[in-house]
Design an enzyme around this catalytic site. Structure first.
Site, mmCIF file in Angstrom:
data_model
loop_
_atom_site.group_PDB
_atom_site.id
_atom_site.type_symbol
_atom_site.label_atom_id
_atom_site.label_comp_id
_atom_site.label_asym_id
_atom_site.label_seq_id
_atom_site.Cartn_x
_atom_site.Cartn_y
_atom_site.Cartn_z
ATOM 1 N N CYS A 90 0.838 -1.192 0.000
ATOM 2 C CA CYS A 90 0.000 0.000 0.000
ATOM 3 C C CYS A 90 0.883 1.257 0.000
ATOM 4 O O CYS A 90 1.529 1.549 -0.991
ATOM 5 C CB CYS A 90 -0.984 -0.038 1.170
ATOM 6 S SG CYS A 90 -2.419 1.049 0.946
ATOM 7 N N HIS A 197 -3.450 -5.798 0.882
ATOM 8 C CA HIS A 197 -2.826 -6.035 2.180
ATOM 9 C C HIS A 197 -2.792 -7.527 2.525
ATOM 10 O O HIS A 197 -3.735 -8.047 3.142
ATOM 11 C CB HIS A 197 -3.591 -5.301 3.281
ATOM 12 C CG HIS A 197 -3.416 -3.821 3.269
ATOM 13 N ND1 HIS A 197 -2.455 -3.184 4.015
ATOM 14 C CD2 HIS A 197 -4.079 -2.852 2.592
ATOM 15 C CE1 HIS A 197 -2.525 -1.878 3.818
ATOM 16 N NE2 HIS A 197 -3.499 -1.645 2.949
ATOM 17 N N GLU A 199 -1.074 -8.916 4.808
ATOM 18 C CA GLU A 199 -0.979 -9.068 6.270
ATOM 19 C C GLU A 199 -2.346 -9.048 6.948
ATOM 20 O O GLU A 199 -2.467 -9.429 8.119
ATOM 21 C CB GLU A 199 -0.077 -7.967 6.857
ATOM 22 C CG GLU A 199 -0.713 -6.602 7.037
ATOM 23 C CD GLU A 199 -0.783 -5.772 5.760
ATOM 24 O OE1 GLU A 199 -1.125 -4.573 5.850
ATOM 25 O OE2 GLU A 199 -0.504 -6.315 4.668
#
Length: 220
Positions: A90, A197, A199
């Site tokens: 990002c 993302h 994660e």
């Protein structure tokens, strides 16, 4: 080298807000991690560098512009030049574009709005340290959360020729990115910039575990 011997440097800028999410994902995958601040210049103790998402310096001027002129950047460039794995997520992807470690840029979404939703994505290449555990053309689901995530380059043909497209939107293109592209790498494939993302998709509680392989891949 065992998994626990792999040390991941998580870069922090003023405005970074996904650093703890990255730490959790890295540790869940089996690696160690440490935070490295924007004003440091030494990456000799780490094996992998990850630049998390957030709003570095409040996204003033444009996303990633100020972060791209901080002391840690020269160290990241040297680290990448040595063939070591670097991942920008990002805002981290925007920074990698700003400092020319990956081709192209991530600019304001076509609708000029912040978009936060889960998206179906296609894994276009498995030759990076972060996508090596996926299958080519595999469809995965990861969340996006950005206002400046629209990918653009003036030489998209070169990306296809050199297998530098990492992720693309598999169905809807929510931000107007060129050719549905939402993740790219350098020619050597050790530097990866993705807007989604991974994660935030590492365990069932988060609705998807599709992102965990991003952090398990570089352990090999």
């Amino acid at each position: 080298m065992t998994d626990k011997d792999v040390n991941v440097g998580i870069i922090r800028f003023p405005g970074t807000n996904c650093d703890r999410d990255i730490e959790y994902a890295v540790n869940l995958a089996g690696a160690k991690s440490e935070y490295i601040n924007w004003n440091q210049k030494d990456l000799s103790d780490v094996d992998v560098v990850i630049i998390p998402g957030g709003f570095s310096y409040g996204d003033y001027l444009r996303a990633g512009a100020i972060a791209g002129n901080t002391p840690i950047i020269d160290a990241i460039k040297e680290f990448a030049k040595g063939g070591n794995p670097v991942l920008g997520i990002c805002n981290g992807a925007q920074i990698l574009g700003e400092i020319d470690l990956v081709p192209g840029v991530f600019i304001e979404n076509e609708n000029a709005k912040f978009i936060c939703e889960s998206m179906k994505l296609k894994v276009n290449t498995t030759r990076t340290p972060f996508t090596k555990l996926y299958k080519k053309d595999q469809i995965i689901e990861l969340p996006i959360a950005h206002k400046e995530g629209r990918y653009y380059t003036e030489d998209v043909e070169q990306l296809y020729d050199d297998d530098q497209i990492v992720l693309s939107f598999a169905e809807e293109n929510p931000n107007g990115s060129l050719e549905n592209i939402t993740g790219v790498c350098n020619k050597e494939a050790n530097v990866v910039a993705v807007m989604p993302h991974p994660e935030r998709a590492v365990e069932p509680l988060l609705r998807s575990t599709d992102g965990l392989k991003f952090f398990e891949g570089f352990l090999d």
